[in-house]
Design an enzyme around this catalytic site. Structure first.
Site, PDB file in Angstrom:
ATOM      1  N   ASP A  81      10.113  -6.874  -0.387  1.00  0.00           N
ATOM      2  CA  ASP A  81      10.602  -6.175   0.794  1.00  0.00           C
ATOM      3  C   ASP A  81      11.908  -5.540   0.383  1.00  0.00           C
ATOM      4  O   ASP A  81      12.710  -6.137  -0.346  1.00  0.00           O
ATOM      5  CB  ASP A  81      10.787  -7.121   1.982  1.00  0.00           C
ATOM      6  CG  ASP A  81      10.893  -6.311   3.275  1.00  0.00           C
ATOM      7  OD1 ASP A  81       9.966  -5.510   3.538  1.00  0.00           O
ATOM      8  OD2 ASP A  81      11.890  -6.441   4.005  1.00  0.00           O
ATOM      9  N   HIS A 104      16.993  -0.846  -7.703  1.00  0.00           N
ATOM     10  CA  HIS A 104      16.942  -2.182  -7.100  1.00  0.00           C
ATOM     11  C   HIS A 104      15.598  -2.852  -7.376  1.00  0.00           C
ATOM     12  O   HIS A 104      15.503  -4.005  -7.722  1.00  0.00           O
ATOM     13  CB  HIS A 104      17.182  -2.055  -5.591  1.00  0.00           C
ATOM     14  CG  HIS A 104      16.335  -0.980  -4.943  1.00  0.00           C
ATOM     15  ND1 HIS A 104      16.338   0.313  -5.381  1.00  0.00           N
ATOM     16  CD2 HIS A 104      15.437  -1.005  -3.921  1.00  0.00           C
ATOM     17  CE1 HIS A 104      15.485   1.036  -4.666  1.00  0.00           C
ATOM     18  NE2 HIS A 104      14.933   0.255  -3.764  1.00  0.00           N
ATOM     19  N   ARG A 105      14.511  -2.056  -7.260  1.00  0.00           N
ATOM     20  CA  ARG A 105      13.161  -2.612  -7.463  1.00  0.00           C
ATOM     21  C   ARG A 105      12.957  -2.972  -8.937  1.00  0.00           C
ATOM     22  O   ARG A 105      12.387  -4.014  -9.255  1.00  0.00           O
ATOM     23  CB  ARG A 105      12.107  -1.587  -6.983  1.00  0.00           C
ATOM     24  CG  ARG A 105      10.684  -2.123  -6.988  1.00  0.00           C
ATOM     25  CD  ARG A 105       9.744  -1.286  -6.148  1.00  0.00           C
ATOM     26  NE  ARG A 105      10.187  -1.264  -4.757  1.00  0.00           N
ATOM     27  CZ  ARG A 105      10.894  -0.278  -4.222  1.00  0.00           C
ATOM     28  NH1 ARG A 105      11.220   0.793  -4.929  1.00  0.00           N
ATOM     29  NH2 ARG A 105      11.289  -0.344  -2.970  1.00  0.00           N
ATOM     30  N   ARG A 157       0.850  -1.193   0.000  1.00  0.00           N
ATOM     31  CA  ARG A 157       0.000   0.000   0.000  1.00  0.00           C
ATOM     32  C   ARG A 157       0.887   1.245   0.000  1.00  0.00           C
ATOM     33  O   ARG A 157       0.446   2.332   0.376  1.00  0.00           O
ATOM     34  CB  ARG A 157      -0.990   0.001   1.181  1.00  0.00           C
ATOM     35  CG  ARG A 157      -0.402  -0.250   2.546  1.00  0.00           C
ATOM     36  CD  ARG A 157      -1.369   0.181   3.640  1.00  0.00           C
ATOM     37  NE  ARG A 157      -2.551  -0.637   3.687  1.00  0.00           N
ATOM     38  CZ  ARG A 157      -2.629  -1.796   4.341  1.00  0.00           C
ATOM     39  NH1 ARG A 157      -1.578  -2.271   4.985  1.00  0.00           N
ATOM     40  NH2 ARG A 157      -3.740  -2.484   4.356  1.00  0.00           N
ATOM     41  N   GLY A 215      10.802   7.756   0.328  1.00  0.00           N
ATOM     42  CA  GLY A 215      11.783   7.194   1.268  1.00  0.00           C
ATOM     43  C   GLY A 215      13.105   7.947   1.275  1.00  0.00           C
ATOM     44  O   GLY A 215      13.155   9.183   1.397  1.00  0.00           O
TER      45      GLY A 215
END
Ligand code: IMP
Length: 199
Positions: free
Chosen positions: A73, A182-183, A12, A155
């Protein structure tokens, strides 16, 4: 794969949802996220590794919806402070802290160390459909700077400069971040594996 397949992204976090939805735009996977549903209980991420937490989210959301799920994560590891905040990246400055609070805490901790503050983002991504599990991982190396620059992303983006760049991640566009992050690495690998596996 010719038919459209609905997949739920177990997040979310609007920043993550934007990035991951864009990464799956060129496929027949239709990505929904927890932002599209009401009354989803909060998931307690008490795993000790990125992998454990990603699997935890994937399984809980799969149990709820009984349809294929992708989960990730992710976090920031800073070399000089023993790879902190790591799996605690989202709540580094405490329970309900903001991104700003986390960044301020990180810069406070790093004031005792000389620059450059080498760091890396890590993302562990999982596809889970009850009988099938696919994993992928991505990293982005760079350094933390002592000022906030840029308004994009989320972030730790405003204080992180990727290796080889002069701009922070928050100064890059979504498209530019999605070429190197990274994602993006983790989910592009996951996407390829999913396309090979799900026929
Ligand atoms: P989680 O994966 O939802 O547990 O949260 C990961 C936390 O790590 C986020 O809340 C951010 O603080 C940080 N993080 C993960 N990926 C990124 C990113 O791409 N940019 C900036 N911060 C990130």
């Amino acid at each position: 794969m010719s038919e459209k397949v609905k997949i739920i992204f177990a997040s979310r976090n609007p920043g993550k949802v934007r990035e991951v939805t864009a990464l799956f735009k060129d496929t027949n996977f239709i990505i929904k996220s927890l932002l599209d549903f009401n009354n989803i209980p909060e998931i307690i991420e008490d795993g000790k590794t990125f992998e454990e937490n990603a699997l935890l989210k994937a399984k809980i959301v799969f149990e709820q919806f009984r349809c294929p799920v992708i989960a990730d994560d992710s976090g920031l590891e800073v070399e000089q402070i023993k790879n902190e905040p790591g799996v605690y990246s989202a709540r580094y400055a405490g329970g309900k802290c903001s991104y700003y609070d986390n960044n301020v805490k990180l810069l406070y901790e790093l004031q005792f160390y000389d620059e450059p503050h080498f760091a890396k983002f890590v993302c562990y991504a999982i596809y889970y459909s009850g009988d099938k599990r696919i994993d992928a991982k991505g990293e982005l190396i760079g350094r933390i700077i002592n000022e906030f620059r840029g308004d994009n992303g989320f972030g730790y983006d405003p204080i992180f400069i990727p290796e080889g760049y002069g701009l922070t991640l928050a100064e890059l566009t979504l498209l530019e971040k999605n070429k190197i992050s990274h994602r993006a690495k983790a989910f592009n690998e996951l996407k390829l594996k999913m396309l090979e596996t799900i026929k």
